[in-house]
Write a protein that holds these residues in place. Structure first.
Motif, mmCIF file in Angstrom:
data_model
loop_
_atom_site.group_PDB
_atom_site.id
_atom_site.type_symbol
_atom_site.label_atom_id
_atom_site.label_comp_id
_atom_site.label_asym_id
_atom_site.label_seq_id
_atom_site.Cartn_x
_atom_site.Cartn_y
_atom_site.Cartn_z
ATOM 1 N N THR A 1 0.834 -1.189 0.000
ATOM 2 C CA THR A 1 0.000 0.000 0.000
ATOM 3 C C THR A 1 0.871 1.241 0.000
ATOM 4 O OG1 THR A 1 -0.127 -0.057 2.421
ATOM 5 C CG2 THR A 1 -1.882 -1.164 1.196
ATOM 6 N N ASP A 2 0.306 2.323 -0.512
ATOM 7 C CA ASP A 2 1.020 3.592 -0.603
ATOM 8 C C ASP A 2 0.147 4.680 -0.006
ATOM 9 O OD1 ASP A 2 2.845 5.569 -1.308
ATOM 10 O OD2 ASP A 2 1.969 5.831 -3.286
ATOM 11 N N ARG B 1 -5.575 5.192 3.718
ATOM 12 C CA ARG B 1 -6.853 5.006 3.025
ATOM 13 C C ARG B 1 -7.630 6.319 3.003
ATOM 14 N NH1 ARG B 1 -9.151 -0.901 5.085
ATOM 15 N NH2 ARG B 1 -7.382 -2.122 4.297
ATOM 16 N N GLN C 1 -7.708 3.409 -1.845
ATOM 17 C CA GLN C 1 -6.355 3.096 -1.370
ATOM 18 C C GLN C 1 -5.428 2.938 -2.570
ATOM 19 O OE1 GLN C 1 -4.792 2.087 2.011
ATOM 20 N NE2 GLN C 1 -3.224 2.715 0.540
ATOM 21 N N HIS C 2 -4.271 3.571 -2.504
ATOM 22 C CA HIS C 2 -3.273 3.378 -3.547
ATOM 23 C C HIS C 2 -2.411 2.161 -3.216
ATOM 24 C CE1 HIS C 2 -4.033 7.748 -4.320
ATOM 25 N NE2 HIS C 2 -3.999 7.296 -5.560
ATOM 26 N N ARG D 1 1.686 2.626 -9.649
ATOM 27 C CA ARG D 1 0.802 3.092 -8.573
ATOM 28 C C ARG D 1 -0.625 3.072 -9.092
ATOM 29 N NH1 ARG D 1 -0.538 8.586 -6.085
ATOM 30 N NH2 ARG D 1 -0.391 8.290 -3.826
ATOM 31 N N SER D 2 -1.466 2.309 -8.449
ATOM 32 C CA SER D 2 -2.867 2.175 -8.866
ATOM 33 C C SER D 2 -3.786 2.560 -7.722
ATOM 34 C CB SER D 2 -3.168 0.732 -9.284
ATOM 35 O OG SER D 2 -2.384 0.350 -10.396
ATOM 36 N N ALA D 3 -4.861 3.252 -8.051
ATOM 37 C CA ALA D 3 -5.866 3.614 -7.054
ATOM 38 C C ALA D 3 -6.944 2.531 -7.038
ATOM 39 C CB ALA D 3 -6.483 4.967 -7.391
#
Length: 514
Positions: free
Chosen positions: A125-126, A129, A140-141, A498-500
């Protein structure tokens, strides 16, 4: 050497047949050290990386990959004497070799340690949340490895560190790599690469070694691939302007040579500790690796009223830097990487001398015997008394033991001169005046990727102007290429997407544990 090394590319999990192509010669005496192999098949290598290496690495968690990096570092440490023996032929002294070899191994150790703080999962996770609506629907990225291959195009000046500083974040991110080393000194890169393969720590397809021409490799890439380049701005611009790189939006990170500066603060005096510390650092940067560092000090900025004292001190210290066979314990300044490199240095030096006076050096030393066939060049100090109107000293780099001394009137002019390099990897400030340092940093930071500040209290702990550290960003804006390698976890970003993700709390928790 009695018998040249027959180098081999490594593709599809095997060393390819040796060839007898271009000769790689010793920078010390011109004798043949190694023979380059015939060209490999870049298309087959790329396919193997995507279909074998990628799945194998993505099946591992971040922490498992960190343990893999530790195993590689241990294997290289156990056999580093083999690398030191070869490194001398590149013109490097024992100290120069340590900068390359120990620095590269240390980067693997640092990234293996960083992995301990990453999740024991295949994505991470990045950030926190985000509440995006009422009820159980959250954003969440996440960061996940790309599905292609990382192409590493390395420079000749650091055959070991140059490879390992790219491999560490790439492999930790979970992406396979194809390593394309600089041809000069490729025998040292191949030796380090072979040790890693023989360690058994790498899964199939994780790394491949492409010696010689890259062929049409860059024209086969797509948006899941990534290119990391180190070298000249001219070559970087040519590569990243290729039609396929643009059309397929291939990630391209460039770390380019730059006109780095060191500033002696306006508060300094010949009696101040910072004065002597500054002189020592300038001379070290001129002589370490024979000045062949992308981070080396090229422009020496000093208060105008101190320029004569600084010049005298630098010349006196350079006079103690013995030039000669890098295998000798008494040698401080080794050889350039090759005769062609020396010719390039001399050509650029001629351009610089249209604006700057030669203070010392600028000659090919006569060392006698076989050493006269080597690529030695004397440490060279220039002086430009009118840097505000000069152009070449801020734009042309003699990539060797060459630096230009220049005066500034006040802190504002020092800032203007430092920024005239139009983007640099590193800058150093030697000062004990916090207010002056604050002004200088505020003025130069947007043009420099890293700034080292040294004073009388921290000097014994300072890591050095030219040392690119795995913990900190290595890169710079503008002329320096706009890239950002290393920097701890940041160094993994060119190899992660990086995906949302928008989902319920239950699903996000499950994804984070993948």
């Amino acid at each position: 050497m009695t018998q040249p090394i027959a180098l081999r590319s490594y593709a599809q999990d095997r060393f390819l047949p040796a060839g007898e192509e271009a000769q790689l010669v010793s920078a010390i005496d011109g004798s043949t050290v190694a023979l380059m192999p015939s060209e490999a098949d870049p298309g087959a290598m790329l396919q193997h990386a995507r279909e074998v290496g990628g799945p194998a690495l993505r099946a591992m968690t971040f922490q498992q990959r960190g343990k893999m990096l530790r195993a590689l570092a241990d294997a290289l440490t156990a056999r580093k004497d083999e690398l030191y023996a070869l490194s001398a032929f590149t013109g490097a002294t024992r100290s120069d070799s340590a900068f390359d070899i120990e620095g590269g191994i240390g980067t693997l150790f640092v990234y293996s340690s960083k992995a301990k703080g990453l999740p024991d999962a295949r994505v991470m996770t990045d950030g926190a949340r985000e509440t995006i609506s009422k009820g159980d629907f959250i954003g969440q990225h996440i960061l996940a490895p790309l599905r292609g291959a990382a192409i590493h195009i390395n420079a000749y000046n650091f055959p070991v560190w140059g490879m390992l500083e790219k491999l560490a974040p790439t492999l930790l991110a979970g992406m396979p790599a194809i390593v394309k080393p600089g041809t000069v000194g490729a025998y040292l890169t191949e030796a380090a690469f072979r040790i890693m393969i023989e360690s058994g720590a790498l899964p199939p397809g994780a790394v491949q070694l492409l010696l010689g021409s890259a062929g049409d490799l860059l024209d086969r890439l797509d948006g899941q691939d990534s290119v990391a380049f180190t070298g000249s701005a001219a070559t970087a611009n040519m590569l990243k302007a290729r039609r396929n790189i643009i059309a397929r939006t291939v990630r391209f990170s460039a770390e380019q040579d730059s006109l780095n500066a060191a500033i002696l603060g306006p508060d300094a005096s010949p009696e101040a500790p910072e004065f002597d510390l500054f002189i020592k650092e300038v001379v070290r940067e001129m002589t370490q690796k024979a000045g062949q560092k992308c981070t080396a000090i090229r422009r020496v900025l000093v208060p105008a009223h101190l320029i004569d004292q600084v010049q005298g001190a630098v010349v006196a210290r350079l006079g103690k830097a013995t030039i000669g066979d890098p295998r000798s314990d008494t040698t401080r300044l080794g050889a350039l990487a090759g005769i062609a490199q020396r010719e390039d240095v001399m050509s650029n030096l001629a351009t610089l001398r249209t604006e700057a006076e030669l203070v010392t050096g600028g000659i090919i030393p006569q060392l006698g015997g076989e050493l006269d066939k080597g690529a030695f060049f004397a440490a060279t100090l220039l002086r430009c008394d009118r840097p505000a109107v000069a152009k070449a000293v801020h734009a042309v780099e003699a990539f060797g033991p060459v630096a230009t001394l220049m005066p500034y009137a006040d802190a504002q002019e020092a800032i203007v001169l430092a920024n005239a390099g139009e983007g640099s990897l590193a800058l150093s400030i030697f000062s004990n005046d916090a207010a002056a340092i604050n002004d200088l940093v505020g003025g130069v930071s947007s043009f420099h990727g890293r700034i080292m500040i040294v004073d009388r209290d921290n000097a014994e702990f300072a890591t050095g102007h030219g040392a690119a550290l795995p913990h900190l960003q290595h890169g710079g804006p503008g002329r320096a290429g706009g890239g950002a390698e290393l920097g701890g976890i940041i160094g993994m970003m060119p190899y992660l997407q990086r995906s949302a993700i928008q989902a319920s709390d239950r699903i996000l928790t499950a994804i984070g544990g993948m």
